[in-house]
Design a protein around this motif. Structure first.
Motif, short mmCIF file in Angstrom:
data_model
loop_
_atom_site.label_atom_id
_atom_site.label_comp_id
_atom_site.label_asym_id
_atom_site.label_seq_id
_atom_site.Cartn_x
_atom_site.Cartn_y
_atom_site.Cartn_z
N UNK A 1 0.83 -1.20 0.00
CA UNK A 1 0.00 0.00 0.00
C UNK A 1 0.86 1.25 0.00
N UNK A 2 0.24 2.36 -0.36
CA UNK A 2 0.91 3.66 -0.36
C UNK A 2 0.04 4.64 0.42
N UNK A 3 0.66 5.34 1.34
CA UNK A 3 -0.03 6.42 2.05
C UNK A 3 0.61 7.73 1.62
N UNK A 4 -0.23 8.68 1.17
CA UNK A 4 0.28 9.95 0.65
C UNK A 4 -0.18 11.12 1.52
N UNK A 5 0.75 11.97 1.87
CA UNK A 5 0.46 13.22 2.55
C UNK A 5 1.09 14.34 1.72
N UNK A 6 0.37 15.43 1.55
CA UNK A 6 0.84 16.50 0.66
C UNK A 6 1.07 17.80 1.42
N UNK A 7 2.18 18.44 1.13
CA UNK A 7 2.54 19.70 1.78
C UNK A 7 1.60 20.82 1.38
N UNK A 8 1.48 21.79 2.27
CA UNK A 8 0.76 23.03 1.99
C UNK A 8 1.77 24.14 1.75
N UNK A 9 1.38 25.14 1.01
CA UNK A 9 2.30 26.25 0.77
C UNK A 9 2.59 27.02 2.06
N UNK A 10 1.72 26.87 3.06
CA UNK A 10 1.90 27.57 4.34
C UNK A 10 2.65 26.74 5.37
N UNK A 11 3.19 25.60 4.98
CA UNK A 11 3.85 24.70 5.92
C UNK A 11 4.97 25.37 6.71
N UNK A 12 5.06 24.98 7.99
CA UNK A 12 6.20 25.35 8.81
C UNK A 12 7.08 24.12 8.95
N UNK A 13 8.25 24.29 9.56
CA UNK A 13 9.13 23.15 9.78
C UNK A 13 8.45 22.11 10.67
N UNK A 14 7.67 22.60 11.64
CA UNK A 14 6.94 21.69 12.53
C UNK A 14 5.92 20.85 11.76
N UNK A 15 5.30 21.45 10.75
CA UNK A 15 4.32 20.71 9.93
C UNK A 15 5.00 19.57 9.18
N UNK A 16 6.16 19.85 8.61
CA UNK A 16 6.86 18.82 7.85
C UNK A 16 7.35 17.71 8.79
N UNK A 17 7.84 18.09 9.95
CA UNK A 17 8.30 17.09 10.91
C UNK A 17 7.14 16.21 11.36
N UNK A 18 5.98 16.83 11.60
CA UNK A 18 4.81 16.06 12.04
C UNK A 18 4.35 15.09 10.95
N UNK A 19 4.41 15.54 9.69
CA UNK A 19 3.98 14.69 8.58
C UNK A 19 4.83 13.43 8.50
N UNK A 20 6.14 13.58 8.60
CA UNK A 20 7.02 12.42 8.56
C UNK A 20 6.84 11.54 9.79
N UNK A 21 6.66 12.16 10.95
CA UNK A 21 6.46 11.40 12.19
C UNK A 21 5.17 10.59 12.14
#
Length: 350
Positions: A77-97
Motif C-alpha cells: 500500500x501507499x499512504x500519501x500526505x501533501x505539503x501546503x504552501x503555508x507549511x512550517x518546519x513543525x508541519x513537515x516534521x509532524x507529517x514524517x512522524x
C-alpha cells in the motif's frame, strides 16, 4: 565520508504508469491505496509530497510513478500526505512522524524542503528507512536521491538556442533557491555556449520559504506571457505545477516553444491540448530513484548514503516526444557526449 554511488542504467527500471489527477498545492491531502498484486511480502510506502502533490503533472507525479511501479511489482500500500504552501518546519516534521508512527517503511520525502525535518525524524526512528529527493541528509537510515539538473538543463539551453528565431529565450523558476538555480545555470550556459548573442530573461515566482511558486499556474502563465510579450519565443520553466500555466501561455503564441520539466510533459494527458507547443522536456527521472529505494527496502537491503542520477545514466535527459528536436538531435548528442566525457563542465550556479 558518506558513500556516493553513480547508478548504472542497467540497474534502473523505468516507470510506466501515467498520472492525471488534479493538482492540490494549496491544501493538505491524504490518500491511501492497497494492492494484493506482486509476489511475497508487500511494501508499505509513505510518501510525503512537496506542494502540488500527486497530479502536478511534473515533479511530484514523477515520484509517484516510482512508488506506483514498486507497489505494482511487490504489492502492499501507499499512504500519501501533501505539503501546503503555508507549511512550517513543525508541519513537515509532524507529517514524517505520522507516517513513521503508522508503521510505514520506507518513507520518502519528495523535495528539498524535507531536509531539516527528516534529519530529526530519521534519528528518532532508526529502524525505519527514509529517502529524500533533491537534498542530502546525514543518517545511517537515509537514502539521499539527487540529480544533475544542471546537465539536463544545459541540453535544454542548447535546444532553445537552436530553435529560437527571435534570438531571445526565457527561464522561469518556481522558487529562488539553490536547487532551481541549478536549472537556471545549466540552461543559460547551454544557450550561451550555442549562441552568445541570444538574450535570456529570468524570473522567479516566489522566494525563500515561500513555496507558492511551485503550485501557482496563474503566476507561471503571467510570467511566461510577459516574456513572450517582450520578444522571447522559447520558455523553459522549472516550477512544478506552475509550469502548466507557462505552457498554456506559450501555446497561445504562434511559433513559440515551451520546454517542459521533470515529467515528459508532451505525453501528460492533462496537457494534451498544448502538446504541439512543447518542444521537449528536461526529464528528471525521480521515479527511478524512488523505485530503486523502495525496492531496496523490499529486498531487505535498504540503500543509504547519497545516490546521484546523472546525465550519463539518463537520470536526466531531453525527451524526443513529438519529434520537434529530431532535426537538432545530432548537435544535442554531441553536447551530451562532451558533458559525459568532461569536456564541458556545467555550472551549478548562474
Amino acid at each position: 565520508m558518506r558513500r556516493v554511488a553513480k547508478l548504472s542504467a542497467a540497474c534502473i527500471a523505468s516507470a510506466a504508469l501515467a498520472v492525471t489527477a488534479t493538482a492540490c498545492g494549496s491544501t493538505s491531502s491524504e490518500k491511501e491505496s492497497s494492492s494484493s498484486s506482486g509476489g511475497g511480502k508487500g511494501v508499505k510506502v509513505g510518501l510525503a509530497f512537496d506542494v502540488g502533490g500527486r497530479g502536478d503533472r511534473s515533479f511530484n507525479d514523477s515520484a509517484a510513478r516510482g512508488a506506483d511501479k514498486a507497489k505494482g511489482e511487490f504489492g502492499g500500500e501507499i499512504k500519501e500526505l501533501t505539503a501546503k504552501t503555508s507549511d512550517t518546519e513543525a508541519d513537515r516534521e509532524q507529517r514524517l512522524s505520522d507516517l513513521a508512527e503508522a508503521g510505514y517503511n520506507p518513507i520518502v520525502g519528495i523535495g528539498y524542503a524535507y531536509a531539516a525535518s527528516m534529519t530529526k525524524v530519521a534519528a528518532k526512528y532508526p529502524k525505519t528507512s527514509f529517502g529524500i529527493v533533491d537534498s542530502v541528509v546525514d543518517g545511517k537510515n537515509v537514502d539521499s536521491i539527487t540529480f544533475t539538473e544542471e546537465q539536463g538543463s544545459y541540453l535544454a539551453g542548447v535546444a532553445a538556442a537552436l530553435k529560437s528565431k527571435s534570438k531571445h529565450v526565457g527561464f522561469i523558476g518556481g522558487v529562488d533557491v539553490p536547487l532551481i538555480k541549478k536549472f537556471e545555470a545549466g540552461y543559460i550556459q547551454g544557450v550561451k555556449d550555442t549562441d552568445p548573442k541570444i538574450k535570456v530573461d529570468t524570473q522567479y515566482l516566489s522566494h525563500g520559504s515561500d513555496t507558492s511558486g511551485f503550485a501557482s499556474p496563474d503566476k507561471g502563465k503571467e510570467a511566461a506571457q510577459g516574456m513572450l510579450d517582450n520578444g522571447a519565443d522559447v520558455v523553459y520553466t522549472a516550477a512544478g505545477s506552475s509550469g502548466n500555466g507557462a505552457i498554456e501561455a506559450v501555446a497561445g503564441k504562434k511559433g513559440a516553444w515551451a520546454i517542459g520539466v521533470d515529467s515528459d510533459q508532451y505525453n501528460v494527458p492533462g496537457l494534451a491540448k498544448y502538446k504541439n507547443s512543447i518542444l521537449t522536456s528536461m526529464v528528471k527521472n525521480v521515479d527511478l530513484g524512488v523505485y530503486d529505494f523502495v525496492k531496496s527496502v523490499h529486498d531487505g537491503k535498504p540503500l543509504s548514503g547519497t545516490h546521484t542520477y546523472a546525465l550519463a545514466q539518463d537520470g536526466v535527459k531531453l525527451s524526443p516526444s513529438g519529434g520537434f528536436i529530431d532535426d537538432i538531435q545530432a548537435k544535442l548528442d554531441a553536447a551530451k557526449k562532451k558533458i559525459v566525457d568532461g569536456s564541458i563542465k556545467v555550472k551549478t550556479t548562474p
